[in-house]
Design a protein around this motif. Sequence first.
Motif, mmCIF file in Angstrom:
data_model
loop_
_atom_site.group_PDB
_atom_site.id
_atom_site.type_symbol
_atom_site.label_atom_id
_atom_site.label_comp_id
_atom_site.label_asym_id
_atom_site.label_seq_id
_atom_site.Cartn_x
_atom_site.Cartn_y
_atom_site.Cartn_z
ATOM 1 N N GLY A 145 1.077 -1.445 -0.042
ATOM 2 C CA GLY A 145 -0.012 0.470 0.041
ATOM 3 C C GLY A 145 1.018 1.244 -0.171
ATOM 4 N N ALA A 146 2.041 0.956 0.012
ATOM 5 C CA ALA A 146 2.869 2.631 -0.179
ATOM 6 C C ALA A 146 3.077 2.816 -1.419
ATOM 7 N N SER A 147 3.257 3.968 -1.928
ATOM 8 C CA SER A 147 3.391 5.171 -2.795
ATOM 9 C C SER A 147 4.941 5.064 -2.906
ATOM 10 N N ALA A 148 4.471 5.556 -4.338
ATOM 11 C CA ALA A 148 6.684 6.069 -4.836
ATOM 12 C C ALA A 148 6.559 7.709 -3.585
ATOM 13 N N GLY A 149 7.301 8.060 -2.917
ATOM 14 C CA GLY A 149 7.810 9.435 -2.582
ATOM 15 C C GLY A 149 6.597 9.413 -1.252
ATOM 16 N N ASP A 150 6.177 8.365 -0.467
ATOM 17 C CA ASP A 150 6.092 8.169 0.521
ATOM 18 C C ASP A 150 7.541 8.650 1.624
ATOM 19 N N ASP A 151 7.239 9.113 2.526
ATOM 20 C CA ASP A 151 8.188 9.282 3.775
ATOM 21 C C ASP A 151 8.103 8.135 4.466
ATOM 22 N N LEU A 152 9.222 7.814 4.888
ATOM 23 C CA LEU A 152 9.479 6.316 5.482
ATOM 24 C C LEU A 152 9.992 6.869 6.911
ATOM 25 N N TRP A 153 9.009 6.468 8.107
ATOM 26 C CA TRP A 153 9.820 6.458 9.317
ATOM 27 C C TRP A 153 9.654 5.803 10.352
ATOM 28 N N ILE A 154 10.460 5.555 11.597
ATOM 29 C CA ILE A 154 10.561 4.636 12.084
ATOM 30 C C ILE A 154 10.334 5.194 13.495
ATOM 31 N N THR A 155 9.533 4.430 14.771
ATOM 32 C CA THR A 155 8.562 4.842 16.111
ATOM 33 C C THR A 155 10.052 4.714 16.803
ATOM 34 N N GLY A 156 10.158 5.102 17.946
ATOM 35 C CA GLY A 156 10.842 5.207 19.242
ATOM 36 C C GLY A 156 12.941 4.918 18.225
ATOM 37 N N THR A 157 13.668 3.976 18.984
ATOM 38 C CA THR A 157 14.740 4.084 19.058
ATOM 39 C C THR A 157 15.544 2.715 18.549
ATOM 40 N N LEU A 158 15.886 2.180 17.440
ATOM 41 C CA LEU A 158 16.657 0.609 16.874
ATOM 42 C C LEU A 158 18.339 0.500 17.375
ATOM 43 N N GLY A 159 18.270 -0.549 17.440
ATOM 44 C CA GLY A 159 19.331 -0.988 17.740
ATOM 45 C C GLY A 159 19.801 -1.433 19.255
ATOM 46 N N ASP A 160 19.247 -1.467 20.507
ATOM 47 C CA ASP A 160 19.775 -1.286 22.344
ATOM 48 C C ASP A 160 19.579 -2.609 22.132
ATOM 49 N N ALA A 161 18.486 -3.625 21.468
ATOM 50 C CA ALA A 161 18.397 -4.821 21.895
ATOM 51 C C ALA A 161 20.125 -5.991 20.966
ATOM 52 N N ALA A 162 20.128 -5.339 20.352
ATOM 53 C CA ALA A 162 20.897 -5.673 19.501
ATOM 54 C C ALA A 162 22.654 -5.235 20.321
ATOM 55 N N GLY A 163 22.592 -4.259 20.919
ATOM 56 C CA GLY A 163 23.261 -3.938 21.728
ATOM 57 C C GLY A 163 23.802 -4.726 22.825
ATOM 58 N N ALA A 164 22.779 -5.375 23.167
ATOM 59 C CA ALA A 164 23.046 -5.392 24.674
ATOM 60 C C ALA A 164 23.712 -7.267 24.321
ATOM 61 N N LEU A 165 23.086 -8.041 23.371
ATOM 62 C CA LEU A 165 22.900 -9.245 22.946
ATOM 63 C C LEU A 165 24.471 -8.684 22.432
ATOM 64 N N ALA A 166 24.974 -8.136 21.451
ATOM 65 C CA ALA A 166 26.405 -7.749 21.522
ATOM 66 C C ALA A 166 27.446 -7.555 22.478
ATOM 67 N N LEU A 167 27.421 -6.674 23.831
ATOM 68 C CA LEU A 167 28.147 -6.727 24.870
ATOM 69 C C LEU A 167 28.407 -7.761 25.710
ATOM 70 N N TRP A 168 26.709 -8.716 25.574
ATOM 71 C CA TRP A 168 27.102 -9.857 26.471
ATOM 72 C C TRP A 168 28.081 -11.067 24.827
ATOM 73 N N LYS A 169 27.769 -11.009 24.152
ATOM 74 C CA LYS A 169 28.367 -12.407 23.003
ATOM 75 C C LYS A 169 30.067 -11.541 23.871
ATOM 76 N N SER A 170 30.345 -10.799 24.078
ATOM 77 C CA SER A 170 31.686 -10.191 23.878
ATOM 78 C C SER A 170 32.353 -10.346 25.865
ATOM 79 N N GLY A 171 31.385 -11.034 26.940
ATOM 80 C CA GLY A 171 32.375 -10.758 27.990
ATOM 81 C C GLY A 171 31.601 -9.814 29.028
#
Length: 323
Positions: A145-171
């Motif tokens: 349903g999106a059209s060419a020219g539409d804005d792309l939006w993101i709520t909140g922030t990205l990367g926090d959960a992956a950051g926690a996993l990365a810290l944990w995997k690094s020890g």
Amino acid sequence: MAEFSLIDRIRQRAGSRPDVVLGIGDDAALIDPPKGQQLVLAVDTLVEGVHFARGVPPSAIGWKALAVNLSDLAAMGAEPAVALLALTLPDDDSAFVDEFAAGFAALADTHRVALVGGDTTRGPLAASVTVMGYVPKGSALTRAGASAGDDLWITGTLGDAAGALALWKSGLPMLRTGRLRDRLDRPTPRLGAGIALRGLATACIDISDGFLADLGHLLAMSGLGADVEADALPASPALLEAFPDPLLRRELQLTGGDDYELCFSAPVARREAVRKALDAVATPASRVGSLVAGARLRLFDADRLPLPLPARRGYVHFAGSGA
Ligand code: ADP
Ligand code: MG
């Protein structure tokens, strides 16, 4: 029998709603859907060792098993109503079930979701939750349903959960990953935002497997491409502090997964309306690019210089199996 005492413990926290005619205790649940609403259904399974590590608190597993499903309803613009819980346990552990049910109920009660049934079996630890919600007929948000020219939006922030996993995997011990770990263990489904975006968003998806992977699904279903400004991807103060290297941080935000934010498109002419609607439900949102004709996804930095796409766009089950 042990199975029944476990079910009883869960039942105590099941909650109730006027549209639930029969909940836990019969052969199946009975629901009276409100007039003019369509039913919206989703199911997601969390398996120990795949979706969460051994040692994650049972209350966090209970919360997350429901949260990932409510996130799917949020992405459809639906209001959640009821859930079913299929729980597989290695042994008759009532303390585990109590804590699991407490975590599940904490989120369910916040959104007035009643637990109306399920199944309890013995086996490797896994929780499969089915949710059902409502949306006024014809007003569900979809990936198409999106059209060419539409804005792309993101709520909140990205990367926090992956950051926690990365810290944990690094020890680093999980206990020391703070705010980032909260995002991994107790994600917040964007239900208010999904409902607020009815009639505004032209397409919507929740980000569970990684921003680029899930954006790819929205683009495929809408038959479009996108120009994304990587430096516009929203980062939390906790992520900025834990990952000062912008390249590493960007990688977490683009491909990390487990964010449970909404990624949606909306016409440029509705920018102010989107802002207002999301402000009203206290949901921050950022514009991160625009949709374009054709099927290609391009990444840019803040100076509009093209960036390479990461080789791996997100989490893939059955990778390499040909599935
Ligand atoms: P049946 O054998 O008819 O499937 P069960 O003995 O498995 O019934 O379950 C009895 C009742 O408890 C049913 O209403 C079922 O939906 C509910 N139930 C069983 N396990 C769970 C669970 N883990 N969470 C919520 N409800 C459950
Ligand atoms: Mg059964």
